[in-house]
Design a protein around this motif. Structure first.
Motif, PDB file in Angstrom:
ATOM      1  N   GLY A   7       0.779  -1.104   0.120  1.00 23.82           N
ATOM      2  CA  GLY A   7      -0.155   0.279   0.496  1.00 23.82           C
ATOM      3  C   GLY A   7       0.951   1.453   0.054  1.00 23.82           C
ATOM      4  N   ALA A   8       1.813   1.578   0.710  1.00 21.95           N
ATOM      5  CA  ALA A   8       2.570   2.199   1.080  1.00 21.95           C
ATOM      6  C   ALA A   8       4.022   2.378  -0.857  1.00 21.95           C
ATOM      7  CB  ALA A   8       3.921   2.228   1.798  1.00 21.95           C
ATOM      8  N   VAL A   9       3.828   1.837  -0.770  1.00 22.73           N
ATOM      9  CA  VAL A   9       4.447   1.401  -2.491  1.00 22.73           C
ATOM     10  C   VAL A   9       3.828   2.481  -3.725  1.00 22.73           C
ATOM     11  CG1 VAL A   9       5.523   0.248  -4.500  1.00 22.73           C
ATOM     12  CG2 VAL A   9       6.274  -0.209  -2.508  1.00 22.73           C
ATOM     13  N   ILE A  10       2.673   1.657  -3.458  1.00 23.44           N
ATOM     14  CA  ILE A  10       0.938   2.417  -4.104  1.00 23.44           C
ATOM     15  C   ILE A  10       1.093   3.794  -3.979  1.00 23.44           C
ATOM     16  CG2 ILE A  10      -0.777   2.073  -5.502  1.00 23.44           C
ATOM     17  CD1 ILE A  10      -0.816  -1.415  -4.532  1.00 23.44           C
ATOM     18  N   LEU A  11       0.684   4.340  -2.832  1.00 26.30           N
ATOM     19  CA  LEU A  11       0.360   5.299  -2.576  1.00 26.30           C
ATOM     20  C   LEU A  11       1.582   6.541  -2.893  1.00 26.30           C
ATOM     21  CD1 LEU A  11      -0.825   7.533  -0.722  1.00 26.30           C
ATOM     22  CD2 LEU A  11       0.500   6.006   1.133  1.00 26.30           C
ATOM     23  N   GLY A  12       2.970   6.014  -2.356  1.00 27.77           N
ATOM     24  CA  GLY A  12       4.026   6.609  -3.036  1.00 27.77           C
ATOM     25  C   GLY A  12       3.835   6.866  -4.509  1.00 27.77           C
ATOM     26  N   PHE A  13       3.987   5.647  -4.933  1.00 26.61           N
ATOM     27  CA  PHE A  13       3.750   5.950  -6.686  1.00 26.61           C
ATOM     28  C   PHE A  13       3.169   7.052  -7.088  1.00 26.61           C
ATOM     29  CE2 PHE A  13       2.334   4.378 -11.119  1.00 26.61           C
ATOM     30  CZ  PHE A  13       3.032   4.626 -11.450  1.00 26.61           C
ATOM     31  N   GLY A  14       1.300   7.001  -6.358  1.00 27.75           N
ATOM     32  CA  GLY A  14       0.414   8.395  -6.379  1.00 27.75           C
ATOM     33  C   GLY A  14       1.378   9.559  -6.569  1.00 27.75           C
ATOM     34  N   ILE A  15       1.537   9.541  -5.471  1.00 23.67           N
ATOM     35  CA  ILE A  15       2.310  11.223  -5.011  1.00 23.67           C
ATOM     36  C   ILE A  15       3.450  11.857  -6.332  1.00 23.67           C
ATOM     37  CG2 ILE A  15       3.615  12.185  -3.292  1.00 23.67           C
ATOM     38  CD1 ILE A  15       2.605  10.415  -1.052  1.00 23.67           C
ATOM     39  N   TRP A  16       4.078  10.695  -6.327  1.00 25.14           N
ATOM     40  CA  TRP A  16       5.550  10.596  -7.270  1.00 25.14           C
ATOM     41  C   TRP A  16       5.070  11.320  -8.695  1.00 25.14           C
ATOM     42  CZ3 TRP A  16       6.072   7.761 -11.979  1.00 25.14           C
ATOM     43  CH2 TRP A  16       7.622   8.642 -12.621  1.00 25.14           C
ATOM     44  N   ILE A  17       3.091  10.940  -9.417  1.00 23.28           N
ATOM     45  CA  ILE A  17       3.051  11.245 -10.233  1.00 23.28           C
ATOM     46  C   ILE A  17       2.545  11.986 -10.185  1.00 23.28           C
ATOM     47  CG2 ILE A  17       0.832  11.447 -11.576  1.00 23.28           C
ATOM     48  CD1 ILE A  17       1.668   8.058 -11.557  1.00 23.28           C
ATOM     49  N   LEU A  18       1.639  12.666  -9.012  1.00 29.22           N
ATOM     50  CA  LEU A  18       0.824  14.429  -8.612  1.00 29.22           C
ATOM     51  C   LEU A  18       2.114  15.443  -8.851  1.00 29.22           C
ATOM     52  CD1 LEU A  18      -1.455  13.067  -6.273  1.00 29.22           C
ATOM     53  CD2 LEU A  18      -1.938  13.931  -8.641  1.00 29.22           C
ATOM     54  N   ALA A  19       3.367  14.703  -7.504  1.00 27.94           N
ATOM     55  CA  ALA A  19       4.793  16.044  -7.678  1.00 27.94           C
ATOM     56  C   ALA A  19       5.632  15.652  -8.374  1.00 27.94           C
ATOM     57  CB  ALA A  19       5.252  15.034  -6.295  1.00 27.94           C
ATOM     58  N   GLY A  46      -3.997   3.044  -2.507  1.00 33.36           N
ATOM     59  CA  GLY A  46      -2.580   2.543  -1.529  1.00 33.36           C
ATOM     60  C   GLY A  46      -3.256   3.238  -0.268  1.00 33.36           C
ATOM     61  N   ALA A  47      -3.692   4.119   0.318  1.00 36.78           N
ATOM     62  CA  ALA A  47      -3.868   4.080   1.477  1.00 36.78           C
ATOM     63  C   ALA A  47      -4.581   3.163   1.996  1.00 36.78           C
ATOM     64  CB  ALA A  47      -4.782   6.113   1.623  1.00 36.78           C
ATOM     65  N   LEU A  48      -6.144   2.628   1.205  1.00 38.27           N
ATOM     66  CA  LEU A  48      -6.454   1.621   1.587  1.00 38.27           C
ATOM     67  C   LEU A  48      -5.715   0.197   1.286  1.00 38.27           C
ATOM     68  CD1 LEU A  48     -10.143   0.975   1.495  1.00 38.27           C
ATOM     69  CD2 LEU A  48      -9.779   0.160  -0.614  1.00 38.27           C
ATOM     70  N   THR A  49      -5.012   0.060   0.952  1.00 38.36           N
ATOM     71  CA  THR A  49      -4.331  -1.319   0.771  1.00 38.36           C
ATOM     72  C   THR A  49      -3.457  -1.498   2.086  1.00 38.36           C
ATOM     73  OG1 THR A  49      -4.294  -1.439  -0.983  1.00 38.36           O
ATOM     74  CG2 THR A  49      -2.616  -2.745  -0.369  1.00 38.36           C
ATOM     75  N   MET A  50      -3.277  -0.097   2.595  1.00 41.17           N
ATOM     76  CA  MET A  50      -2.392  -0.324   4.112  1.00 41.17           C
ATOM     77  C   MET A  50      -3.559  -0.406   4.965  1.00 41.17           C
ATOM     78  SD  MET A  50       0.606   3.166   3.388  1.00 41.17           S
ATOM     79  CE  MET A  50       0.882   3.191   5.380  1.00 41.17           C
ATOM     80  N   LEU A  51      -4.625  -0.060   4.800  1.00 37.87           N
ATOM     81  CA  LEU A  51      -5.661   0.072   5.994  1.00 37.87           C
ATOM     82  C   LEU A  51      -5.950  -1.102   6.601  1.00 37.87           C
ATOM     83  CD1 LEU A  51      -7.746   1.684   8.025  1.00 37.87           C
ATOM     84  CD2 LEU A  51      -9.215   2.161   6.216  1.00 37.87           C
ATOM     85  N   MET A  52      -6.221  -1.739   5.292  1.00 27.60           N
ATOM     86  CA  MET A  52      -6.951  -3.325   4.971  1.00 27.60           C
ATOM     87  C   MET A  52      -5.450  -4.309   4.935  1.00 27.60           C
ATOM     88  SD  MET A  52     -10.036  -3.436   4.263  1.00 27.60           S
ATOM     89  CE  MET A  52      -9.902  -2.109   4.885  1.00 27.60           C
ATOM     90  N   GLY A  53      -4.393  -4.134   4.856  1.00 30.48           N
ATOM     91  CA  GLY A  53      -3.302  -4.593   5.770  1.00 30.48           C
ATOM     92  C   GLY A  53      -3.226  -4.574   7.993  1.00 30.48           C
ATOM     93  N   PHE A  54      -3.682  -3.279   7.773  1.00 29.70           N
ATOM     94  CA  PHE A  54      -4.389  -3.616   9.205  1.00 29.70           C
ATOM     95  C   PHE A  54      -5.190  -4.111   9.772  1.00 29.70           C
ATOM     96  CE2 PHE A  54      -5.877  -0.955  12.457  1.00 29.70           C
ATOM     97  CZ  PHE A  54      -4.911  -1.000  14.264  1.00 29.70           C
TER      98      PHE A  54
END
Length: 248
Positions: A7-19, A46-54
């Motif tokens: 989830g962190a990887v997917i989240l980071g990829f999305g943020i990278w695209i925006l930034a 990404g955020a949802l995947t991290m939450l689901m992992g928890f």
């Protein structure tokens, strides 16, 4: 923990695209609302995947069936969404290529080094041309539609297209061509790369296709394993037999 990392990887990829402001992704996300929307979707997934992992860890440790069931359902929905997105991209690739051509065509036509409002977008495109060693989308001829170059009778050319190391030090804007006054000049007289950026991007995708498919397959396998493990744990959790509780 593995799904939280994913989830962190997917989240980071999305943020990278925006930034990101210095690559072909930057050109697309600043020009195409659909890609920017896709980046926000990646951040959400990404955020949802991290939450689901928890929640999955919590459900497994405490043997809570509803959390494991929720974890399985969300993973299944995410996997179905990813497969659907991949199929849409595959079957709509010609339409996407046409949209890219339109975006880059407008950018080249309106390119103006003195326009500060479009500076980030133009710098990103200059970076793409210099790094991929290409010029225009289909070729240098695309730059003949630029209004400034038309007014200068094609006696200038984009510095980021130049195959001369002297011009690449400038990196952005237009470089002057040493030609006789009142001479007839076309893009064929420019010291620029012959390859169009469309071919350059396609070649890059072909060279890295194995890595891209490997990453996508790895993510899908991890999600499938998570679904299998969660449903197995859910089946192995036995309901409490409250008939054995002593009556007060």
């Amino acid at each position: 923990l593995l799904f939280q990392i994913l989830g962190a990887v997917i989240l980071g990829f999305g943020i990278w695209i925006l930034a990101d402001k210095t690559s072909f992704i930057a050109v697309l996300q600043m020009s195409s609302p659909s890609l920017k929307t896709g980046a926000y979707v990646l951040v959400g997934v990404g955020a949802l995947t991290m939450l689901m992992g928890f929640l999955g860890c919590l459900g497994a440790v405490n043997e809570i069936r509803c959390l494991l069931g929720l974890y399985f359902t969300c993973l299944m929905l995410i996997l179905i969404t990813q497969v659907a997105a991949g199929l849409i991209i595959y079957f709509q690739k010609e339409m996407l290529k046409e949209e890219l051509s339109h975006i880059v065509g407008n950018l080249i036509e309106n390119y103006d080094p003195l326009n500060d409002s479009e500076r980030n977008l133009q710098d990103a495109w200059d970076y793409v041309q210099a790094q991929i060693t290409c010029c225009g989308w289909t070729g240098a001829k695309d730059w003949e539609n630029n209004e400034i170059l038309i007014n200068q009778s094609m006696t200038a050319y984009p510095c980021s297209c130049s195959n001369s190391s002297k011009d690449l030090q400038t990196g952005t804007g237009f470089c002057n061509l040493n030609v006789p006054i009142n001479g007839t000049t076309t893009y064929a007289d420019w010291p620029v790369y012959e390859q169009g950026c469309m071919d350059g991007v396609e070649n890059w995708l072909k060279d890295n296709l194995g890595v891209i498919l490997g990453v996508c397959t790895g993510v899908a396998v991890i999600e499938l394993l998570g679904m299998i493990l969660s449903i197995s744990l859910c089946k192995n959790i036995h309901s409490e037999d409250y008939t054995k509780v002593p009556k007060s």
